[in-house]
Design a protein around this motif. Structure first.
Motif, PDB file in Angstrom:
ATOM      1  N   SER A  52      40.582  36.999  47.421  1.00  0.00           N
ATOM      2  CA  SER A  52      41.613  36.381  46.585  1.00  0.00           C
ATOM      3  C   SER A  52      42.091  35.078  47.216  1.00  0.00           C
ATOM      4  O   SER A  52      42.105  34.925  48.443  1.00  0.00           O
ATOM      5  N   LEU A  53      42.476  34.144  46.357  1.00  0.00           N
ATOM      6  CA  LEU A  53      43.104  32.914  46.812  1.00  0.00           C
ATOM      7  C   LEU A  53      44.564  33.180  47.152  1.00  0.00           C
ATOM      8  O   LEU A  53      45.096  34.270  46.884  1.00  0.00           O
ATOM      9  N   ALA A  54      45.231  32.189  47.711  1.00  0.00           N
ATOM     10  CA  ALA A  54      46.642  32.336  48.059  1.00  0.00           C
ATOM     11  C   ALA A  54      47.494  32.596  46.815  1.00  0.00           C
ATOM     12  O   ALA A  54      48.525  33.263  46.886  1.00  0.00           O
ATOM     13  N   SER A  55      47.040  32.113  45.670  1.00  0.00           N
ATOM     14  CA  SER A  55      47.765  32.314  44.416  1.00  0.00           C
ATOM     15  C   SER A  55      47.576  33.711  43.841  1.00  0.00           C
ATOM     16  O   SER A  55      48.234  34.079  42.874  1.00  0.00           O
ATOM     17  N   GLY A  56      46.681  34.486  44.417  1.00  0.00           N
ATOM     18  CA  GLY A  56      46.365  35.811  43.899  1.00  0.00           C
ATOM     19  C   GLY A  56      45.158  35.830  42.986  1.00  0.00           C
ATOM     20  O   GLY A  56      44.700  36.899  42.577  1.00  0.00           O
ATOM     21  N   ARG A  57      44.631  34.675  42.657  1.00  0.00           N
ATOM     22  CA  ARG A  57      43.455  34.594  41.789  1.00  0.00           C
ATOM     23  C   ARG A  57      42.231  35.149  42.519  1.00  0.00           C
ATOM     24  O   ARG A  57      41.964  34.802  43.673  1.00  0.00           O
ATOM     25  N   LYS A  58      41.486  35.999  41.832  1.00  0.00           N
ATOM     26  CA  LYS A  58      40.328  36.641  42.429  1.00  0.00           C
ATOM     27  C   LYS A  58      39.107  35.702  42.370  1.00  0.00           C
ATOM     28  O   LYS A  58      38.955  34.919  41.436  1.00  0.00           O
ATOM     29  N   PHE A  59      38.253  35.817  43.379  1.00  0.00           N
ATOM     30  CA  PHE A  59      36.968  35.126  43.330  1.00  0.00           C
ATOM     31  C   PHE A  59      35.910  36.006  43.981  1.00  0.00           C
ATOM     32  O   PHE A  59      36.217  36.965  44.696  1.00  0.00           O
ATOM     33  N   ARG A  60      34.660  35.672  43.707  1.00  0.00           N
ATOM     34  CA  ARG A  60      33.532  36.445  44.221  1.00  0.00           C
ATOM     35  C   ARG A  60      32.596  35.526  44.996  1.00  0.00           C
ATOM     36  O   ARG A  60      32.596  34.306  44.794  1.00  0.00           O
TER      37      ARG A  60
END
Length: 227
Positions: A52-60
């Protein structure tokens, strides 16, 4: 309370039907043990990790490595990595490195997708699928994923997707060119790949798989709790 018999009668009279959930698809072909590679480009292996990014957005991330030289060929980073994106990554890497003989993967939906299967067939690349629920059968990439998470993902606080891409690519370069590997005689993957290119191939030290040790042990023999 509502009488369940009345509910069932109304249910049948109205012709209602519950949608049945579809089970996860698996590849149907017989699975056979994969012989450890003895040269570069004989076997690639790939898998996904999440963060997850610092904003909470998930990534793979799509992690691709050579099972013989242990080189991290690519770490693709994005919020979505469908089968078509997997093919694009494979096309990009094979243009630089050539085609592998086999790619070992799990049964994830991206890897069993039609677009990946068509790419493999068109290029003469065999897809080797591990047994469901047996990640130890893909020990090379599982070992890599653990190092990647401990040394990169867990050590970084990514503020954006581009920040994550830059940080992860810097770690990949360090992994390939600076970090020595005990399984490669304490050479870096890049050094080992250059060495084996000038001499006959021989298998590097395999990744130890605890499951294989248990499978070879007689079930009737007493087992110690200490491995």
């Amino acid at each position: 309370m509502v009488n369940h018999k009345r509910v069932y009668r109304l249910y049948r009279e109205e012709g209602l039907a519950m949608r049945r959930g579809k089970g996860k698809r698996f590849r149907a072909e017989a699975r056979v043990p994969l012989v450890p590679p003895t040269g570069a480009n004989q076997m690639w292996t790939m898998d996904f990790t999440r963060d997850s990014l610092a904003s909470g957005r998930k990534f793979r991330t799509l992690n691709l490595m050579d099972g013989y030289t242990r080189e991290a060929l690519c770490i693709e980073v994005d919020t979505s990595l469908p089968g078509q994106r997997v093919v694009q990554v494979l096309e990009r890497v094979t243009q630089e490195r050539g085609l592998p003989e086999v790619i070992q993967v799990d049964n994830g939906p991206e890897f069993i997708s039609r677009v990946v299967d068509q790419w493999a067939y068109a290029n003469g690349v065999a897809l080797h699928f591990i047994d469901p629920g047996k990640p130890v059968q893909n020990a090379f990439i599982e070992s890599f994923n653990g190092k990647f998470r401990d040394e990169c993902l867990n050590q970084s606080w990514h503020t954006s997707l581009e920040d994550a891409r830059q940080s992860i690519e810097a770690w990949r370069e360090d992994y390939n060119t600076v970090r020595p590997h005990s399984s490669l005689g304490y050479m870096t993957p890049e050094e080992y790949a250059a060495t084996v290119a000038t001499r006959p191939a021989s298998p590097p030290t395999p990744v130890v798989c605890v499951a294989s040790v248990w499978e070879q042990t007689d079930l009737n023999e007493p087992r110690s709790a200490n491995l």
